[in-house]
Scaffold this motif. Structure first.
Motif, PDB file in Angstrom:
ATOM      1  N   UNK A 127       0.828  -1.212   0.000  1.00 25.59           N
ATOM      2  CA  UNK A 127       0.000   0.000   0.000  1.00 25.59           C
ATOM      3  C   UNK A 127       0.858   1.256   0.000  1.00 25.59           C
ATOM      4  N   UNK A 128       0.292   2.323  -0.523  1.00 20.52           N
ATOM      5  CA  UNK A 128       0.965   3.610  -0.451  1.00 20.52           C
ATOM      6  C   UNK A 128       0.881   4.136   0.983  1.00 20.52           C
ATOM      7  N   UNK A 129       1.940   4.809   1.395  1.00 24.85           N
ATOM      8  CA  UNK A 129       2.016   5.413   2.728  1.00 24.85           C
ATOM      9  C   UNK A 129       1.699   4.405   3.829  1.00 24.85           C
ATOM     10  N   UNK A 130       2.401   3.286   3.806  1.00 26.28           N
ATOM     11  CA  UNK A 130       2.210   2.290   4.859  1.00 26.28           C
ATOM     12  C   UNK A 130       3.039   2.678   6.091  1.00 26.28           C
ATOM     13  N   UNK A 131       2.574   2.213   7.244  1.00 29.91           N
ATOM     14  CA  UNK A 131       3.225   2.509   8.526  1.00 29.91           C
ATOM     15  C   UNK A 131       3.301   4.006   8.792  1.00 29.91           C
ATOM     16  N   UNK A 132       2.315   4.706   8.327  1.00 30.78           N
ATOM     17  CA  UNK A 132       2.262   6.144   8.541  1.00 30.78           C
ATOM     18  C   UNK A 132       0.895   6.652   8.139  1.00 30.78           C
ATOM     19  N   UNK A 133       0.784   7.945   7.932  1.00 29.11           N
ATOM     20  CA  UNK A 133      -0.506   8.526   7.562  1.00 29.11           C
ATOM     21  C   UNK A 133      -0.270   9.738   6.670  1.00 29.11           C
ATOM     22  N   UNK A 134      -1.362  10.181   6.048  1.00 29.62           N
ATOM     23  CA  UNK A 134      -1.328  11.376   5.215  1.00 29.62           C
ATOM     24  C   UNK A 134      -1.681  12.577   6.091  1.00 29.62           C
ATOM     25  N   UNK A 135      -0.822  13.598   6.054  1.00 23.67           N
ATOM     26  CA  UNK A 135      -1.065  14.770   6.900  1.00 23.67           C
ATOM     27  C   UNK A 135      -0.977  16.040   6.057  1.00 23.67           C
ATOM     28  N   UNK A 136      -1.798  17.002   6.409  1.00 23.61           N
ATOM     29  CA  UNK A 136      -1.746  18.307   5.759  1.00 23.61           C
ATOM     30  C   UNK A 136      -0.690  19.170   6.429  1.00 23.61           C
ATOM     31  N   UNK A 137      -0.089  20.074   5.667  1.00 19.77           N
ATOM     32  CA  UNK A 137       0.867  21.023   6.229  1.00 19.77           C
ATOM     33  C   UNK A 137       0.795  22.324   5.452  1.00 19.77           C
ATOM     34  N   UNK A 138       1.764  23.171   5.659  1.00 20.28           N
ATOM     35  CA  UNK A 138       1.722  24.500   5.061  1.00 20.28           C
ATOM     36  C   UNK A 138       1.907  24.540   3.565  1.00 20.28           C
ATOM     37  N   UNK A 139       2.215  23.390   2.956  1.00 12.15           N
ATOM     38  CA  UNK A 139       2.418  23.358   1.510  1.00 12.15           C
ATOM     39  C   UNK A 139       1.151  22.951   0.753  1.00 12.15           C
ATOM     40  N   UNK A 140       0.171  22.458   1.472  1.00 13.12           N
ATOM     41  CA  UNK A 140      -1.089  22.099   0.815  1.00 13.12           C
ATOM     42  C   UNK A 140      -1.680  23.311   0.113  1.00 13.12           C
TER      43      UNK A 140
END
Length: 447
Positions: A127-140
């Motif tokens: 899977x994409x981004x395994x063992x972690x999560x998708x997070x928003x930051x100042x570059x979104x």
């Protein structure tokens, strides 16, 4: 993880697109644009291969320094198959948003989305981004408009499992902007492969007219051109022959490169992504430049042209031209409808090479060399050797890096087709000048 970063291999320069002619002039299959916008994973790559990117243009000739590659295949879960390009009608369900080259020269607006905090390495079956999560930051929300210039057909999860994957030019990453201000430091410290949203858009700030150039190896019997600087992409080129407009053949799936009918003076018209003739049916007239001599040696030889507007009845335009439903080329190269592989027995255990002539014309021919791993273990790379029998000279090659010394041509795999599993095969192609003869020697070696 290490973000994807590489130099894309040069796309196939398939002279006269003979593979298509052998198959009976395959129709251009098109897939619909995705609903806008779409979301996918974004990776990055260092630059186009030499001399051409996947669309048939050198990097220096692109309309924008910001460019992107789209996926060749829509084949989730299949990381080892490399179907022939362009994909034929029987494999229409495998066509990715590269669209058999038909999305070349279009622009996409890309918006940066969430960053992966885990592993997003494109590993097959993971899977994409395994063992972690998708997070928003100042570059979104940072955006950039980029031109489609290359293709991604690699055997990884990005290029196979994610239909909406984009491969972005590395140098472009810090030119993404929010509120008109470049973000500056998105890459490398804030990258780790991102989600993006994107959609096709018209060429920004378009003005002027198309550019036309001849490709390396172009000559009267193989007049291959590149068409660029497009307002709304390109879905076809037509050339005038014997008073009839005929469909030019796309050069493999390099969507901005087309092969015209034999000759030295040409009239063409161009259809955009909607299928409409550009500029109301404007006709472009040009000639094979004298600087080419018999054959163009530069990767890109631009030409000047004159125009006439077919929609206004200009006296220099052909009256009421029609498109031939069964285009022919006159004079045309002779093509065997069922090419027979030939070759010499390989001397290197575990590797077999075969030679197939896929097209021939006065003074030259096109051939394909298939390299097969006949051993029991996988190979990381391969090389192939040909010894010409009659003074032939290599004009160009694709799917491999090839050089000639005397009568011997040595080819080594491209970055994307070196790995061969046991029983696996790949091929590379060439155009040569001289008589069409089987080589005196043909061999391959695995490593």
């Amino acid at each position: 993880m290490t973000p994807q970063s590489r130099l894309r291999s040069a796309a196939a320069l398939a002279a006269a697109a003979t593979a298509l002619l052998v198959a009976g002039q395959l129709p251009a299959l098109a897939v619909d644009d995705p609903p806008a916008p779409v979301t996918g994973n974004a990776t990055h790559f260092d630059g186009l291969g030499s001399p051409y990117g996947g669309c048939g243009l050198p990097q220096s000739e692109l309309d924008s320094p910001d460019f992107v590659a789209l996926n060749v295949y829509d084949m989730p879960g299949d990381y080892t198959s490399y179907p022939v390009r362009p994909l034929p009608p029987a494999q229409a369900d495998r066509i990715g948003l590269w669209n058999n080259g038909l999305n070349c020269g279009r622009f996409v607006q890309v918006t940066i989305g969430d960053r992966c905090t885990g592993t997003n390495d494109g590993a097959p079956g993971q899977p994409f981004c395994r063992n972690g999560s998708w997070v928003a930051d100042g570059y979104n929300g940072a955006t950039l408009t980029m031109v489609v210039a290359d293709s991604c057909g690699d055997g990884n999860a990005w290029c196979r499992d994610d239909r909406n994957h984009l491969d972005l030019s590395t140098a472009s990453l810090n030119r993404f902007a929010r509120d008109g201000v470049p973000v500056g430091d998105l890459y490398p410290n804030h990258w780790n492969n991102r989600r993006v949203s994107w959609s096709f858009v018209p060429a920004p700030g378009y003005s002027g007219d198309i550019r036309i150039a001849f490709l390396r190896g172009a000559q009267r019997y193989w007049p291959a051109i590149a068409v660029s600087h497009l307002a709304n992409g390109i879905h076809g080129v037509e050339y005038l022959a014997d008073g009839v407009w005929r469909a030019a053949t796309m050069n493999s799936d390099m969507g901005q490169a087309y092969v015209l009918g034999a000759g030295t003076d040409f009239q063409i018209r161009v259809r955009d992504v909607t299928g409409a003739l550009i500029n109301g049916g404007r006709v472009y007239r040009f000639s094979l430049p004298s600087s080419c001599g018999g054959t163009c040696s530069a990767a890109y030889t631009p030409v000047a042209y004159t125009t006439s507007d077919g929609s206004t009845g200009s006296p220099t335009a052909s009256p009421s031209p029609t498109v031939s439903p069964s285009p022919t080329v006159s004079p045309s190269p002779t093509v065997s409808p069922s090419p027979t592989p030939t070759g010499t027995p390989p001397s290197d255990t575990g590797c077999a090479a075969t030679w197939t002539v896929t097209g021939a014309w006065a003074g030259g021919f096109q051939a394909e060399v298939t390299v097969r791993n006949t051993g029991t273990s996988a190979a990381a790379g391969w090389s192939s050797e040909i010894v010409f029998a009659g003074g032939q000279r290599l004009v160009n090659a694709w799917n491999a890096g090839a050089t000639q010394s005397g009568a011997r041509v040595t080819a080594t795999n491209a970055a994307w087709n070196g790995a061969l599993p046991a029983g696996g095969a790949t091929s590379w192609g060439l155009v040569a000048s001289g008589d069409n003869q089987a080589p005196a020697e043909l061999r391959c070696t695995l490593r």
